[in-house]
Design an enzyme around this catalytic site. Structure first.
Site, PDB file in Angstrom:
ATOM      1  N   THR A  98       2.498  11.344  -2.302  1.00  0.00           N
ATOM      2  CA  THR A  98       2.860  12.132  -3.488  1.00  0.00           C
ATOM      3  C   THR A  98       2.039  11.571  -4.640  1.00  0.00           C
ATOM      4  OG1 THR A  98       5.109  12.419  -2.659  1.00  0.00           O
ATOM      5  CG2 THR A  98       4.731  12.919  -4.977  1.00  0.00           C
ATOM      6  N   LYS A 173       5.155  19.914  -4.901  1.00  0.00           N
ATOM      7  CA  LYS A 173       6.002  18.715  -4.742  1.00  0.00           C
ATOM      8  C   LYS A 173       6.627  18.317  -6.087  1.00  0.00           C
ATOM      9  CE  LYS A 173       7.577  14.799  -2.932  1.00  0.00           C
ATOM     10  NZ  LYS A 173       8.594  14.667  -1.902  1.00  0.00           N
ATOM     11  N   LYS A 241       7.654   7.097 -10.255  1.00  0.00           N
ATOM     12  CA  LYS A 241       6.233   7.456 -10.176  1.00  0.00           C
ATOM     13  C   LYS A 241       6.081   8.977 -10.161  1.00  0.00           C
ATOM     14  CE  LYS A 241       4.686   7.785  -6.195  1.00  0.00           C
ATOM     15  NZ  LYS A 241       4.510   8.794  -5.171  1.00  0.00           N
TER      16      LYS A 241
HETATM   17  N1  LIG Z   1      10.134   7.383   1.530  1.00  0.00           N
HETATM   18  C1  LIG Z   1      10.403   8.666   1.349  1.00  0.00           C
HETATM   19  O1  LIG Z   1      11.521   9.138   1.608  1.00  0.00           O
HETATM   20  C2  LIG Z   1       9.339   9.620   0.847  1.00  0.00           C
HETATM   21  C3  LIG Z   1       9.581  10.986   0.889  1.00  0.00           C
HETATM   22  C4  LIG Z   1       8.598  11.860   0.443  1.00  0.00           C
HETATM   23  C5  LIG Z   1       7.413  11.368  -0.073  1.00  0.00           C
HETATM   24  N2  LIG Z   1       7.199  10.014  -0.127  1.00  0.00           N
HETATM   25  C6  LIG Z   1       5.920   9.545  -0.697  1.00  0.00           C
HETATM   26  O2  LIG Z   1       5.146   9.034   0.380  1.00  0.00           O
HETATM   27  C7  LIG Z   1       4.353   7.931  -0.089  1.00  0.00           C
HETATM   28  C8  LIG Z   1       4.666   6.684   0.732  1.00  0.00           C
HETATM   29  O3  LIG Z   1       6.062   6.429   0.656  1.00  0.00           O
HETATM   30  P1  LIG Z   1       6.738   5.331   1.610  1.00  0.00           P
HETATM   31  O4  LIG Z   1       8.204   5.436   1.368  1.00  0.00           O
HETATM   32  O5  LIG Z   1       6.208   5.441   2.991  1.00  0.00           O
HETATM   33  O6  LIG Z   1       6.198   4.002   0.905  1.00  0.00           O
HETATM   34  P2  LIG Z   1       6.093   2.503   1.499  1.00  0.00           P
HETATM   35  O7  LIG Z   1       7.080   2.294   2.594  1.00  0.00           O
HETATM   36  O8  LIG Z   1       6.111   1.606   0.320  1.00  0.00           O
HETATM   37  O9  LIG Z   1       4.640   2.492   2.172  1.00  0.00           O
HETATM   38  C9  LIG Z   1       3.480   2.588   1.409  1.00  0.00           C
HETATM   39  C10 LIG Z   1       2.305   2.433   2.336  1.00  0.00           C
HETATM   40  O10 LIG Z   1       1.092   2.535   1.575  1.00  0.00           O
HETATM   41  C11 LIG Z   1       0.315   1.348   1.774  1.00  0.00           C
HETATM   42  N3  LIG Z   1      -0.415   1.063   0.528  1.00  0.00           N
HETATM   43  C12 LIG Z   1       0.061   1.100  -0.734  1.00  0.00           C
HETATM   44  N4  LIG Z   1      -0.902   0.807  -1.621  1.00  0.00           N
HETATM   45  C13 LIG Z   1      -2.016   0.585  -0.896  1.00  0.00           C
HETATM   46  C14 LIG Z   1      -3.348   0.248  -1.230  1.00  0.00           C
HETATM   47  N5  LIG Z   1      -3.726   0.086  -2.513  1.00  0.00           N
HETATM   48  N6  LIG Z   1      -4.241   0.081  -0.236  1.00  0.00           N
HETATM   49  C15 LIG Z   1      -3.876   0.267   1.057  1.00  0.00           C
HETATM   50  N7  LIG Z   1      -2.633   0.574   1.446  1.00  0.00           N
HETATM   51  C16 LIG Z   1      -1.711   0.742   0.474  1.00  0.00           C
HETATM   52  C17 LIG Z   1       1.323   0.274   2.110  1.00  0.00           C
HETATM   53  O11 LIG Z   1       0.689  -0.810   2.757  1.00  0.00           O
HETATM   54  P3  LIG Z   1       1.454  -2.235   2.890  1.00  0.00           P
HETATM   55  O12 LIG Z   1       2.246  -2.152   4.152  1.00  0.00           O
HETATM   56  O13 LIG Z   1       0.372  -3.229   2.938  1.00  0.00           O
HETATM   57  O14 LIG Z   1       2.311  -2.393   1.647  1.00  0.00           O
HETATM   58  C18 LIG Z   1       2.258   1.066   3.021  1.00  0.00           C
HETATM   59  O15 LIG Z   1       1.687   1.232   4.295  1.00  0.00           O
HETATM   60  C19 LIG Z   1       4.661   7.771  -1.586  1.00  0.00           C
HETATM   61  O16 LIG Z   1       3.713   8.483  -2.332  1.00  0.00           O
HETATM   62  C20 LIG Z   1       6.042   8.413  -1.690  1.00  0.00           C
HETATM   63  O17 LIG Z   1       6.278   8.908  -3.015  1.00  0.00           O
HETATM   64  C21 LIG Z   1       8.120   9.128   0.320  1.00  0.00           C
END
Ligand SMILES: NC(=O)c1ccc[n+]([C@@H]2O[C@H](COP(=O)([O-])OP(=O)(O)OC[C@H]3O[C@@H](n4cnc5c(N)ncnc54)[C@H](OP(=O)(O)O)[C@@H]3O)[C@@H](O)[C@H]2O)c1
Length: 289
Positions: A98, A173, A241
Site C-alpha cells: 500500500t 485502496k 502510513k
Molecule cells: N498486514 C495487513 O493486514 C495488510 C493488509 C493490507 C495491506 N497491507 C500492506 O502490505 C504491506 C506489507 O504489510 P505487512 O503487514 O506484510 O508488513 P510487515 O509484516 O511489516 O512486512 C514488511 C515486509 O517488507 C520488508 N521491507 C520493509 N522495508 C524494506 C526495505 N526497505 N527493503 C527491503 N525489504 C523491506 C520487510 O522485510 P524485513 O523482514 O526485513 O523487515 C518485510 O518482509 C504494507 O504496505 C501494508 O500497508 C497489510
C-alpha cells in the site's frame, strides 16, 4: 508454470508467495531483507531464496512485491541491487504494497523505459485473507499486463480487478482505508457507549449485526474489541502510513477528509500508548484506558 519472484515476506508477503508455490505450482524465488524469513519460507514451500531483489528478479516472468511504504518500494526496485536492474524486457512487476499513487506512476514510467510492465496492486483482506488466499486485489496499469498477471494473482485472491491506469489501484485502496478507519471509530464509540451503559455487548453485537449497522469490522472485530484483543495483523503503524498517503492525496485533489484526519490523530494516540503493532480495531483502547 511460470518463473516467479517474490520480494518482501512479511505478514502478507509470506503467505501470498506460499500460495504461488503451493497452489499455483510455480517456480518461486524469494527475497527478504531479513534473511531468516526467506530461509523459513524455503523450508516450508521449497523454491529458493536470493540475497538481493535483483538476484531474485533475474529471469522471472513476474516479480511480486509487498514491502512497507514508498521509500521501501523505491529501494527494492530502483536502489542498488534493485529488481528493475535485472528484470528482462517483457516481464511484469506487480506491487502489492500500500503506497502512494505518485510512486506507482513514477515506477510505471521508470519500468516502462526499460520495457518492463508495472502494476500497482494493493490488497484488502488482511492477514487472514493472505493466509486463506481470499484477498481483494485492486490494480492500476496496462490491460495487457493485467491480463497476463491475473491468473497468478488469483492464487491468493478471490477478486482481482483492474481499476484504471497506473495509480488507480492505490487510489482505490485509499478509498478503502478512509472507509475502514471511519467505520472502526464508529464501532469503537458504539461498543464503549454500550459497555458504559451496562449492556451485554456480545448480545448487542449478535442483534445489531443483523441490522443496518452491520459491517465487516463489526462482524469480525466487534467481539474481540469488547474482549480487548488486538492481535489481528493489520498494524496501527501501517494504518497511519495509509492515512498519511490519503491526506497527501486529498491535498492534491481538494477532497475533504475532516473526520479521517481526526481519526488519524486518534491512531497517533494509540501509538503513544505503545500500540503501533496492535491491529487497527485498537482505536477503542483510547476510550477504555
Ligand atoms: N498486514 C495487513 O493486514 C495488510 C493488509 C493490507 C495491506 N497491507 C500492506 O502490505 C504491506 C506489507 O504489510 P505487512 O503487514 O506484510 O508488513 P510487515 O509484516 O511489516 O512486512 C514488511 C515486509 O517488507 C520488508 N521491507 C520493509 N522495508 C524494506 C526495505 N526497505 N527493503 C527491503 N525489504 C523491506 C520487510 O522485510 P524485513 O523482514 O526485513 O523487515 C518485510 O518482509 C504494507 O504496505 C501494508 O500497508 C497489510
Amino acid at each position: 508454470m511460470a518463473k516467479l519472484a517474490y520480494i518482501g515476506l512479511g505478514v502478507m508477503g509470506f503467505p501470498m508467495a506460499g500460495h504461488l508455490a503451493a497452489k499455483g505450482g510455480h517456480e518461486v524465488t524469494v527475497y527478504n531483507r531479513t534473511a531468516s524469513r526467506a530461509k523459513n519460507w524455503v523450508a516450508r514451500f521449497g523454491g529458493r531464496s536470493a540475497d538481493s531483489p535483483a538476484a531474485a528478479a533475474e529471469g522471472a516472468d513476474i516479480v511480486f512485491c509487498c514491502v512497507g511504504d514508498d521509500p521501501d518500494l523505491r529501494e527494492v526496485t530502483l536502489g542498488g541491487n534493485g529488481a528493475f536492474e535485472s528484470m528482462a524486457r517483457g516481464s511484469i512487476f506487480v506491487d502489492h504494497t500500500t503506497a502512494s499513487a505518485n510512486i506507482a506512476r513514477e515506477l510505471a514510467d521508470r519500468a516502462g523505459s526499460r520495457g518492463i510492465d508495472f502494476l500497482d496492486a494493493p490488497v484488502s483482506g488482511g492477514q487472514s485473507g493472505a493466509e486463506n488466499g481470499t484477498l481483494t486485489v485492486m490494480a492500476g496499469g496496462q490491460p495487457q499486463a493485467f491480463d497476463r498477471a491475473k491468473s497468478a494473482i488469483a492464487n491468493y485472491a478471490r477478486a482481482v480487478t483492474l481499476m484504471g491506469p497506473s495509480g488507480a489501484g492505490q487510489l482505490t485502496k485509499m478509498v478503502n482505508q478512509i472507509c475502514v478507519a471511519t467505520v472502526v471509530q464508529g464501532l469503537a464509540e458504539g461498543i464503549d457507549f454500550g459497555l458504559k451503559a451496562g449492556l451485554d455487548m456480545d448480545l448487542v453485537l449478535d442483534v445489531i449485526t443483523k441490522g443496518a449497522a452491520t459491517s465487516w469490522q463489526m462482524e469480525n472485530r466487534g467481539k474481540t474489541m469488547v474482549k480487548n484483543e488486538f492481535d489481528f495483523g493489520f498494524a496501527v503503524d501501517w494504518m497511519r502510513k495509509d492515512l498519511r498517503i490519503c491526506g497527501e492525496t486529498a491535498a492534491e485533489t481538494g477532497a475533504d477528509l475532516t473526520v479521517t484526519k481526526m481519526i488519524d490523530g486518534f491512531y497517533a494516540q494509540i501509538q503513544d500508548m505503545g500500540g503501533g503493532r496492535w491491529d487497527t480495531s485498537s482505536l477503542i483502547r483510547r476510550l477504555r484506558k
